[in-house]
Scaffold this motif. Structure first.
Motif, short mmCIF file in Angstrom:
data_model
loop_
_atom_site.label_atom_id
_atom_site.label_comp_id
_atom_site.label_asym_id
_atom_site.label_seq_id
_atom_site.Cartn_x
_atom_site.Cartn_y
_atom_site.Cartn_z
N PRO A 176 11.54 -17.73 6.70
CA PRO A 176 12.19 -18.26 5.50
C PRO A 176 11.49 -17.89 4.20
O PRO A 176 12.14 -17.78 3.16
CB PRO A 176 12.17 -19.79 5.72
CG PRO A 176 11.10 -20.02 6.74
CD PRO A 176 11.09 -18.80 7.61
N GLN A 177 10.18 -17.67 4.25
CA GLN A 177 9.47 -17.24 3.05
C GLN A 177 9.90 -15.83 2.64
O GLN A 177 10.09 -15.54 1.45
CB GLN A 177 7.97 -17.27 3.27
CG GLN A 177 7.41 -18.67 3.46
CD GLN A 177 5.92 -18.61 3.78
OE1 GLN A 177 5.53 -18.20 4.86
NE2 GLN A 177 5.10 -19.01 2.84
N VAL A 178 10.07 -14.95 3.62
CA VAL A 178 10.54 -13.59 3.34
C VAL A 178 11.94 -13.63 2.75
O VAL A 178 12.25 -12.93 1.77
CB VAL A 178 10.51 -12.73 4.61
CG1 VAL A 178 11.19 -11.39 4.38
CG2 VAL A 178 9.08 -12.52 5.09
N VAL A 179 12.81 -14.46 3.31
CA VAL A 179 14.19 -14.57 2.83
C VAL A 179 14.21 -15.08 1.39
O VAL A 179 15.06 -14.68 0.59
CB VAL A 179 15.02 -15.47 3.76
CG1 VAL A 179 16.43 -15.67 3.22
CG2 VAL A 179 15.06 -14.87 5.16
N TYR A 180 13.27 -15.95 1.05
CA TYR A 180 13.17 -16.44 -0.33
C TYR A 180 12.92 -15.28 -1.29
O TYR A 180 13.58 -15.16 -2.34
CB TYR A 180 12.03 -17.46 -0.42
CG TYR A 180 11.56 -17.74 -1.83
CD1 TYR A 180 12.30 -18.56 -2.68
CD2 TYR A 180 10.37 -17.20 -2.31
CE1 TYR A 180 11.88 -18.82 -3.98
CE2 TYR A 180 9.94 -17.44 -3.60
CZ TYR A 180 10.69 -18.25 -4.42
OH TYR A 180 10.27 -18.50 -5.70
#
Length: 317
Positions: A176-180
Motif C-alpha cells: 500500500p505504501q508503493v500504491v500511495y
C-alpha cells in the motif's frame, strides 16, 4: 570449509544492508563509509543500472511531502525527472523514497500484508530495461488495456501511459505504501497521458478471485525472485489475461539461480505457454557485454549475468 565461511560473510553483509538502511545517515561517518564499500560486494542493486532512460533528481517541494515521510527532520522523498529518448515525448516526474531510508514501520506493513518491501527501495535495473523495451515496442500497446504487476515505482507503466497511446494502463503493487506513491505520481503527471486512462491498484497476487477485469497485455520486471510467490503470480497472470489471441504477459527477469526456472515450471503446470529470449534488444545486449568485459565495470562492479541480466519471457494462454 571455504564455502561455509563465504556464505557466512555474505549473510552478515546482507544484515548490514538492512542495518545501513535503518540507521541515521549522519551517525559514525567512518563506519558508514566502510559499510558502503563492503555492502557493494554483496548487493546487486545499482544506482544507474543499464542507464537506458536518462534521469536526474530535482528538488522536492517541502509543502508537497506529508509528515509521515519525514524522519529526524530530513526528507524521505526525492523527485526524479525521466527524459524519454523519443522526440516530442513528455518528461516524467516520479516521487519516490530516498534510497537507504527504510523504516521499521515498512517491515511491519510487509508482515501485515504478506508482501515484500523491494518496491520501496529504488527503481530496480530490470524496470529500466522493461521501460526501454516498451518504448521500442510501442506499437503493440496502442489501444490496448495494460497492467503492470509488482510495479514498484512503475517506470514502465508510466512510460507506456505517456508514449504508446494505450487505452488504459493500471499500475499495480501489493504494497500500500508503493500504491500511495503511484497515485501521487499519476496525479502529478496527468497531462502527459493524453487520452490514456491511468489508474493505481493495490493487488496482492493471492487475490485473483477478487479481480473482475482482464487485460490485453501484462508487464512485469524482476518479479520471479521470491519463490514463495510463484504460484500466486502465475494464477493472477492466468486470471488477468484476456481471451483474445494476441493477449500476452511480458516479463523481464534475471535467472537468479534456479528461481526463474522454477517459476517457468509453475507456468507450465498451470497450462500456460511461454518463450524465453536472451538477445531481444541490441542496446541492452551491448551494455550487458560492457558490464561483463570491464568496459562499464566501474558503474556496476557487482554485475553478474545470472543475477543482473533480465531475460525476456512472453507468456500466453
Amino acid at each position: 570449509m571455504e564455502n561455509s565461511r563465504t556464505k557466512e560473510k555474505a549473510s552478515s553483509l546482507r544484515w548490514q544492508i538492512l542495518r545501513h538502511a535503518l540507521l541515521p545517515r549522519n551517525s559514525h561517518p567512518k563506519t558508514h563509509e566502510e559499510s558502503e564499500t563492503r555492502i557493494k560486494r554483496i548487493s546487486r542493486r545499482t544506482t544507474h543500472g543499464f542507464n537506458l532512460i536518462h534521469c536526474h533528481e530535482v528538488k522536492v517541494n517541502a509543502d508537497d511531502e506529508c509528515d509521515s515521510n519525514k524522519s529526524n527532520g530530513s526528507t524521505m522523498d526525492m523527485r526524479v525527472c525521466y527524459t524519454l529518448p523519443v522526440p516530442g515525448s513528455p518528461q516524467l516526474f516520479l516521487t519516490q523514497r530516498v534510497e537507504n531510508h527504510a523504516q521499521l514501520s515498512d517491515f511491519e506493513i510487509c508482515n501485515r500484508y504478506n508482501i515484500d518491501n523491494t518496491g520501496l527501495v529504488c527503481n530496480w535495473p530490470s524496470e529500466d530495461v522493461l521501460a526501454h523495451f516498451c518504448l521500442s515496442q510501442a506499437d503493440i500497446f496502442r489501444s490496448k488495456k495494460v497492467i503492470e504487476l509488482g510495479s514498484g515505482y512503475g517506470l514502465a507503466g508510466f512510460v507506456i501511459a505517456a508514449v504508446t497511446e494505450a487505452s488504459e494502463v493500471v499500475i499495480s503493487d501489493g504494497n500500500p505504501q508503493v500504491v500511495y506513491y503511484t497515485q501521487r505520481n499519476i496525479e502529478a503527471n496527468s497531462r502527459a497521458f493524453g487520452d490514456t486512462v491511468v489508474k493505481s491498484m493495490r493487488l496482492h497476487w493471492d487475490q485473483e478471485d477478487n479481480i473482475a477485469d482482464t487485460f490485453d497485455i501484462i508487464v512485469a520486471s524482476d518479479c520471479t525472485f521470491f519463490k514463495d510467490f510463484h504460484g500466486g503470480l502465475v494464477r493472477i497472470v492466468k486470471r488477468l489475461l484476456s481471451k483474445s489471441a494476441s493477449s500476452e504477459a511480458i516479463f523481464l527477469s534475471p535467472k537468479r539461480g534456479n528461481s526463474l526456472d522454477l517459476f517457468l515450471g509453475v507456468v507450465e503446470e498451470n497450462g500456460l505457454n511461454f518463450s524465453v529470449t536472451e538477445k531481444y534488444d541490441t542496446e541492452v545486449w551491448k551494455r550487458h557485454e560492457g558490464f561483463l568485459n570491464g568496459e562499464n565495470r566501474t558503474s556496476w562492479p557487482s554485475y553478474e549475468k545470472d543475477h543482473c541480466y533480465p531475460l525476456l519471457i512472453r507468456i500466453t494462454l
